[in-house]
Motif scaffolding. Sequence first.
Motif, PDB file in Angstrom:
ATOM      1  N   ASP A  17       0.837  -1.189   0.000  1.00  0.00           N
ATOM      2  CA  ASP A  17       0.000   0.000   0.000  1.00  0.00           C
ATOM      3  C   ASP A  17       0.877   1.247   0.000  1.00  0.00           C
ATOM      4  O   ASP A  17       1.781   1.384   0.827  1.00  0.00           O
ATOM      5  N   THR A  19       0.336   4.366   0.863  1.00  0.00           N
ATOM      6  CA  THR A  19       0.288   5.217   2.059  1.00  0.00           C
ATOM      7  C   THR A  19       1.064   4.579   3.194  1.00  0.00           C
ATOM      8  O   THR A  19       1.757   5.284   3.956  1.00  0.00           O
ATOM      9  N   ASP A  61      -0.641  -2.777   6.454  1.00  0.00           N
ATOM     10  CA  ASP A  61      -0.558  -2.972   5.009  1.00  0.00           C
ATOM     11  C   ASP A  61      -1.653  -3.921   4.521  1.00  0.00           C
ATOM     12  O   ASP A  61      -2.159  -3.770   3.404  1.00  0.00           O
ATOM     13  N   SER A  63      -4.587  -4.157   5.917  1.00  0.00           N
ATOM     14  CA  SER A  63      -5.889  -3.516   6.102  1.00  0.00           C
ATOM     15  C   SER A  63      -5.688  -2.025   6.354  1.00  0.00           C
ATOM     16  O   SER A  63      -5.789  -1.555   7.493  1.00  0.00           O
ATOM     17  N   PRO A  64      -5.406  -1.257   5.299  1.00  0.00           N
ATOM     18  CA  PRO A  64      -5.008   0.142   5.480  1.00  0.00           C
ATOM     19  C   PRO A  64      -6.151   1.156   5.468  1.00  0.00           C
ATOM     20  O   PRO A  64      -5.901   2.363   5.405  1.00  0.00           O
ATOM     21  N   GLN A  65      -7.402   0.700   5.552  1.00  0.00           N
ATOM     22  CA  GLN A  65      -8.515   1.624   5.367  1.00  0.00           C
ATOM     23  C   GLN A  65      -8.501   2.782   6.360  1.00  0.00           C
ATOM     24  O   GLN A  65      -8.757   3.939   6.006  1.00  0.00           O
ATOM     25  N   SER A  66      -8.205   2.488   7.628  1.00  0.00           N
ATOM     26  CA  SER A  66      -8.228   3.559   8.634  1.00  0.00           C
ATOM     27  C   SER A  66      -7.143   4.589   8.360  1.00  0.00           C
ATOM     28  O   SER A  66      -7.342   5.794   8.573  1.00  0.00           O
ATOM     29  N   HIS A  68      -5.999   5.338   5.359  1.00  0.00           N
ATOM     30  CA  HIS A  68      -6.471   6.107   4.205  1.00  0.00           C
ATOM     31  C   HIS A  68      -7.479   7.174   4.641  1.00  0.00           C
ATOM     32  O   HIS A  68      -7.411   8.328   4.191  1.00  0.00           O
ATOM     33  N   GLU A  69      -8.396   6.802   5.507  1.00  0.00           N
ATOM     34  CA  GLU A  69      -9.408   7.756   5.969  1.00  0.00           C
ATOM     35  C   GLU A  69      -8.767   8.920   6.717  1.00  0.00           C
ATOM     36  O   GLU A  69      -9.240  10.057   6.650  1.00  0.00           O
ATOM     37  N   HIS A  70      -7.686   8.622   7.429  1.00  0.00           N
ATOM     38  CA  HIS A  70      -7.013   9.650   8.229  1.00  0.00           C
ATOM     39  C   HIS A  70      -6.200  10.602   7.357  1.00  0.00           C
ATOM     40  O   HIS A  70      -6.130  11.808   7.648  1.00  0.00           O
ATOM     41  N   ARG A  72      -6.161  10.810   3.671  1.00  0.00           N
ATOM     42  CA  ARG A  72      -6.630  11.214   2.346  1.00  0.00           C
ATOM     43  C   ARG A  72      -7.771  12.223   2.465  1.00  0.00           C
ATOM     44  O   ARG A  72      -8.902  11.986   2.059  1.00  0.00           O
ATOM     45  N   TYR A  89      -0.886   9.740  12.899  1.00  0.00           N
ATOM     46  CA  TYR A  89      -1.532   8.426  12.926  1.00  0.00           C
ATOM     47  C   TYR A  89      -0.669   7.419  13.680  1.00  0.00           C
ATOM     48  O   TYR A  89      -1.168   6.632  14.494  1.00  0.00           O
TER      49      TYR A  89
END
Length: 325
Positions: A17, A19, A61, A63-66, A68-70, A72, A89
């Motif tokens: 990922d 990010t 890596d 499960s990077p959703q949190s 990304h939300e922080h 992006r 983060y």
Amino acid sequence: MAAGASELTRLVDRFDDITVRDLAWLLFAPDLLREGDATLAHPFASQAERDATLAWLKALDASPQSLHEHTRNPRFTRLGIYAESLLRYFLAGGPAARLIAANVPLRLQRRTIGECDFLLETANDVRLHWELAVKFYLHIGNGDASRAARLSDYVGPNLQDRFDLKHARLVTHQLALTSRAEFAALGFEGPWRAQLFIKGRLFYHGLAGERIDAAPELGANHLRGWWLTASEWREARARASGDERAWVVQPRMAWLASRRLDASDAESLIAESDDIRTRLETTASPTMIAAYLRDDAGNWTEESRGFIVPDDWPERARAFAASAP
């Protein structure tokens, strides 16, 4: 416990990922300044914290959703703000120091006089004040090979920033914020140890990256890149017949970790390479580019980074550097 350039590449390349790769780069990249120039921040207080961080990044890596939300956020249009969001983060949820507060403003008679980037506490109950800076400067010499480089010889690509000025601001103003009466009045119990968290890359003239005696304030392992004028770039391309590299213009938000290309992206970039090279030969402003090479497995990995600058840039850059006292 910062990594050298080759070790940094190995650390970052274990993550897919982008990010997460940027966050790993921020945590493990070598410092721009040498130890002892100013108190430098260290993300990990021990080898155990370093190992725990790598395990934490591996899970992130997957499960990077949190993350990304922080990070992006459409408001994060500046690289420095993006880097701040990455470090925040990590401090808020990572396995090392604990975040107490971020972006704490100090005011005097309703006027903001500064802002503390990060207040944190280590596992050993040490309270730290971190000031973050992520900088990219090009070295411009004065033609005198006998003169040692100075911080003022490192200038921002758009000639609006210079390393000596940034360094002085960080040391004399930013790091002193937690020792001011205005900070004490906020009620954050101390004492506070002020430290610099300073990362980035310095670019030297020539595709091989001119080897000079760097300014004494700089870390020995700082990340390096190269720069060429548009005319030098045109001449270099004319000599490089049969070059199979993919050349990519790097947008500012992609200046941290190295990137990778999949086969379809690389093929389209190679097909557009003539257009990219032509645009760079007449560039009106400094442009960062990266070169990618295909390995034996068919993957495209970043080989180097550099800036193409207008032909009149070196003269203007020397004048900017020479204005230092």
